[in-house]
Write a protein that holds these residues in place. Structure first.
Motif, PDB file in Angstrom:
ATOM      1  N   LEU A 247     -93.928  93.126  36.533  1.00  0.00           N
ATOM      2  CA  LEU A 247     -92.547  92.896  36.147  1.00  0.00           C
ATOM      3  C   LEU A 247     -92.468  92.007  34.894  1.00  0.00           C
ATOM      4  O   LEU A 247     -91.634  92.231  34.024  1.00  0.00           O
ATOM      5  CB  LEU A 247     -91.782  92.245  37.294  1.00  0.00           C
ATOM      6  CG  LEU A 247     -91.563  93.143  38.528  1.00  0.00           C
ATOM      7  CD1 LEU A 247     -91.040  92.317  39.685  1.00  0.00           C
ATOM      8  CD2 LEU A 247     -90.599  94.271  38.196  1.00  0.00           C
ATOM      9  N   ARG A 248     -93.361  91.013  34.786  1.00  0.00           N
ATOM     10  CA  ARG A 248     -93.355  90.107  33.643  1.00  0.00           C
ATOM     11  C   ARG A 248     -93.604  90.870  32.339  1.00  0.00           C
ATOM     12  O   ARG A 248     -92.956  90.609  31.310  1.00  0.00           O
ATOM     13  CB  ARG A 248     -94.420  89.038  33.819  1.00  0.00           C
ATOM     14  CG  ARG A 248     -94.432  87.987  32.707  1.00  0.00           C
ATOM     15  CD  ARG A 248     -95.663  87.073  32.811  1.00  0.00           C
ATOM     16  NE  ARG A 248     -96.901  87.797  32.600  1.00  0.00           N
ATOM     17  CZ  ARG A 248     -97.364  88.144  31.405  1.00  0.00           C
ATOM     18  NH1 ARG A 248     -96.693  87.826  30.304  1.00  0.00           N
ATOM     19  NH2 ARG A 248     -98.492  88.803  31.279  1.00  0.00           N
ATOM     20  N   GLN A 249     -94.536  91.798  32.364  1.00  0.00           N
ATOM     21  CA  GLN A 249     -94.865  92.542  31.151  1.00  0.00           C
ATOM     22  C   GLN A 249     -93.657  93.339  30.652  1.00  0.00           C
ATOM     23  O   GLN A 249     -93.406  93.412  29.447  1.00  0.00           O
ATOM     24  CB  GLN A 249     -96.033  93.488  31.427  1.00  0.00           C
ATOM     25  CG  GLN A 249     -97.352  92.756  31.631  1.00  0.00           C
ATOM     26  CD  GLN A 249     -98.507  93.713  31.904  1.00  0.00           C
ATOM     27  OE1 GLN A 249     -98.321  94.926  31.905  1.00  0.00           O
ATOM     28  NE2 GLN A 249     -99.684  93.160  32.117  1.00  0.00           N
ATOM     29  N   VAL A 250     -92.891  93.868  31.600  1.00  0.00           N
ATOM     30  CA  VAL A 250     -91.712  94.640  31.209  1.00  0.00           C
ATOM     31  C   VAL A 250     -90.609  93.706  30.709  1.00  0.00           C
ATOM     32  O   VAL A 250     -89.960  93.966  29.698  1.00  0.00           O
ATOM     33  CB  VAL A 250     -91.202  95.489  32.389  1.00  0.00           C
ATOM     34  CG1 VAL A 250     -89.878  96.154  32.041  1.00  0.00           C
ATOM     35  CG2 VAL A 250     -92.243  96.528  32.761  1.00  0.00           C
ATOM     36  N   ILE A 251     -90.416  92.587  31.414  1.00  0.00           N
ATOM     37  CA  ILE A 251     -89.388  91.625  31.009  1.00  0.00           C
ATOM     38  C   ILE A 251     -89.686  91.076  29.617  1.00  0.00           C
ATOM     39  O   ILE A 251     -88.805  91.000  28.755  1.00  0.00           O
ATOM     40  CB  ILE A 251     -89.310  90.462  32.034  1.00  0.00           C
ATOM     41  CG1 ILE A 251     -88.748  90.976  33.368  1.00  0.00           C
ATOM     42  CG2 ILE A 251     -88.435  89.333  31.504  1.00  0.00           C
ATOM     43  CD1 ILE A 251     -88.870  89.987  34.508  1.00  0.00           C
ATOM     44  N   GLU A 252     -90.946  90.737  29.357  1.00  0.00           N
ATOM     45  CA  GLU A 252     -91.302  90.203  28.038  1.00  0.00           C
ATOM     46  C   GLU A 252     -91.202  91.286  26.959  1.00  0.00           C
ATOM     47  O   GLU A 252     -90.851  91.010  25.815  1.00  0.00           O
ATOM     48  CB  GLU A 252     -92.720  89.643  28.077  1.00  0.00           C
ATOM     49  CG  GLU A 252     -92.838  88.351  28.897  1.00  0.00           C
ATOM     50  CD  GLU A 252     -94.222  87.741  28.851  1.00  0.00           C
ATOM     51  OE1 GLU A 252     -95.137  88.419  28.307  1.00  0.00           O
ATOM     52  OE2 GLU A 252     -94.387  86.626  29.350  1.00  0.00           O
ATOM     53  N   GLY A 253     -91.498  92.519  27.348  1.00  0.00           N
ATOM     54  CA  GLY A 253     -91.397  93.614  26.389  1.00  0.00           C
ATOM     55  C   GLY A 253     -89.968  93.885  25.975  1.00  0.00           C
ATOM     56  O   GLY A 253     -89.713  94.404  24.886  1.00  0.00           O
TER      57      GLY A 253
END
Length: 255
Positions: A247-253
């Motif tokens: 989820l973090r990778q998508v949020i940061e993206g």
């Protein structure tokens, strides 16, 4: 800090309300009532029972209920009961469905300290004391529980990252308790809920030793003027880091 009788009160009120809802549903369906009458009657009678029981047992405590008028005096109260008298009205109004629930939770300083989730159609109530016993880890693909309609984005992201198997259930309480009971491993929701949708499930899940947080890993806090909660992650502790990283990778993206 919740007292032992707060846990017992949450469990008894949830169980009583569930029994009432089962009786109402059976009676109305037997008399030929339609879907909307079953939903509306169940909602109103369950709300009335919970509010009356809490007023009798805890007259000084505040209450936030999905079905009641919101008294904002709760914002300065030390103890607030956050309840969903009937979680999953759609499932409740379909004969034979069991994936609906009753939520009763006590919040102190924004934190759920006691709670219970009743699954009335299967005659089961899970509560914060005694704590549920978390089953041993599941061998195989992680099982991620989602609604019968379109899965939320958070669930899709985690399912792809962890190669999870999707399984469907109705209400929020039923999905969260599926993780507590070991029938699923992850419940992830985005797109918004209200505090009453997940407060009691989060209390019970944490008591069982599960991870429960926002999708960015931050704390779940309750009793705000606006009871909207954007997202939720409940999962087995051994899966939390991988789920949050996906989820973090998508949020940061998207930032």
């Amino acid at each position: 800090m919740a007292q032992p009788d707060d846990h017992a009160l949450a469990a008894s009120v949830a169980t009583e309300t569930g029994a009432l809802l089962v009786e109402v549903r059976d009676r109305l369906f037997s008399s030929g009532a339609g879907t909307w009458e079953v939903r509306d009657t169940g909602d109103s009678e369950a709300h009335r029972h919970i509010v009356n029981r809490l007023a009798e047992a805890r007259p000084d405590d505040a209450v936030l209920s999905e079905e009641g008028r919101d008294d904002l005096a709760r914002l300065t109260a030390d103890r607030v009961w956050i309840v969903d008298p009937l979680d999953g009205t759609r499932e409740y109004s379909e004969p034979g469905r069991s994936d609906w629930a009753v939520h009763v939770a006590l919040v102190e300083n924004g934190v759920p300290t006691a709670g219970a989730v009743a699954l009335p159609a299967v005659g089961q109530t899970l509560c914060t004391d005694p704590e549920p016993l978390l089953p041993a880890p599941h061998n195989g693909q992680p099982r991620l529980v989602v609604s019968r309609s379109r899965p939320p984005a958070a669930a899709v992201i985690i399912a792809q990252a962890l190669d999870a198997e999707l399984m469907t259930l109705g209400s929020a309480g039923a999905k969260a308790m599926a993780v507590v009971l070991g029938m699923a491993d992850i419940y992830a929701h985005s797109g918004g809920q209200f505090e009453w949708d997940n407060c009691a499930p989060v209390a019970v899940a944490r008591a069982a030793g599960l991870h429960a947080s926002r999708c960015d890993g931050s704390e779940l806090e309750y009793n705000f003027a606006d009871p909207w909660l954007p997202d939720l992650l409940i999962c087995r502790p051994e899966l939390a880091a991988d789920a949050l990283e996906a989820l973090r990778q998508v949020i940061e993206g998207e930032a």
